[in-house]
Design a protein around this motif. Sequence first.
Motif, PDB file in Angstrom:
ATOM      1  N   GLY A   1       2.196   1.669  -3.194  1.00 43.94           N
ATOM      2  CA  GLY A   1       1.162   2.391  -4.047  1.00 43.94           C
ATOM      3  C   GLY A   1       0.772   4.002  -3.751  1.00 43.94           C
TER       4      GLY A   1
ATOM      5  N   GLU B   1      -1.020   5.889  -6.836  1.00 47.77           N
ATOM      6  CA  GLU B   1      -1.894   5.164  -7.305  1.00 47.77           C
ATOM      7  C   GLU B   1      -3.161   5.114  -6.258  1.00 47.77           C
ATOM      8  N   ARG B   2      -3.028   5.526  -5.162  1.00 50.78           N
ATOM      9  CA  ARG B   2      -3.842   5.179  -3.953  1.00 50.78           C
ATOM     10  C   ARG B   2      -3.606   6.462  -3.023  1.00 50.78           C
TER      11      ARG B   2
ATOM     12  N   GLN C   1      -8.609   3.431   2.341  1.00 49.40           N
ATOM     13  CA  GLN C   1      -7.862   4.071   1.242  1.00 49.40           C
ATOM     14  C   GLN C   1      -8.796   4.465  -0.059  1.00 49.40           C
TER      15      GLN C   1
ATOM     16  N   ALA D   1     -12.976   6.670  -8.640  1.00 46.54           N
ATOM     17  CA  ALA D   1     -12.275   5.925  -7.652  1.00 46.54           C
ATOM     18  C   ALA D   1     -12.987   4.802  -6.912  1.00 46.54           C
ATOM     19  N   ASP D   2     -11.959   3.925  -6.336  1.00 51.65           N
ATOM     20  CA  ASP D   2     -12.622   2.882  -5.362  1.00 51.65           C
ATOM     21  C   ASP D   2     -12.205   3.225  -4.134  1.00 51.65           C
TER      22      ASP D   2
ATOM     23  N   VAL E   1       0.637  -1.177  -0.181  1.00 51.80           N
ATOM     24  CA  VAL E   1       0.013  -0.177   0.134  1.00 51.80           C
ATOM     25  C   VAL E   1       0.865   1.226  -0.073  1.00 51.80           C
TER      26      VAL E   1
ATOM     27  N   ILE F   1      -8.482   4.442  -3.948  1.00 56.17           N
ATOM     28  CA  ILE F   1      -7.624   3.649  -5.119  1.00 56.17           C
ATOM     29  C   ILE F   1      -8.098   4.781  -6.164  1.00 56.17           C
ATOM     30  N   THR F   2      -6.872   5.617  -6.569  1.00 57.54           N
ATOM     31  CA  THR F   2      -7.101   6.602  -7.623  1.00 57.54           C
ATOM     32  C   THR F   2      -6.797   6.186  -9.142  1.00 57.54           C
TER      33      THR F   2
END
Length: 175
Positions: free
Chosen positions: A57, A62-63, A80, A93-94, A54, A82-83
């Motif tokens: 990332g 990326e996040r 988080q 995003a998630d 993480v 997640i971009t």
Amino acid sequence: MSETITIRRLDADAAMACVNALADVLVDCVEGGASVSFMLPFPREKALAFWRGVAEGVARKERVLLVAQEEDGTIAGTVQLITAQPDNQPHRADVAKMLVHRRARRRGVAQRLINAVEHVARNEGKSVLVLDTVTGGDAERLYARAGWQRAGVVPNYALMPDGAFCATTFYYRLL
């Protein structure tokens, strides 16, 4: 009470520095029965490796990693954003790995984290957020109260840490 909690966005260096504390939260959640991608037995080294990934990332942008910290600096929870998305989804995003240590639950920590991750998403230019959670779990009530829309349920989507199947509910939020 959640007023003793501070929500912080961690950069890559801070994320790497917090790997042990984040592993404590993840291990507690998995041992407490949370279906968050890991199975029992759950060795601490696996949790440490996850959080190192993480942090990497975060370094690659990326996040985004947010933590909820107690007054003494103890990490009570995390979430988080997640971009990193496909080229045709730069607006999305998630939200992932919303985790709150069992000792900090029922104090508004998760609500503070979801509000903060939505704020960060807006600042990152995201207008659609997506997440999934165990069907029937406490998190479903949180997301509904926070204005998330239920998209649907997939039966037997994942496993609980003990190996039992669980359904997963997908949610979205338009910002």
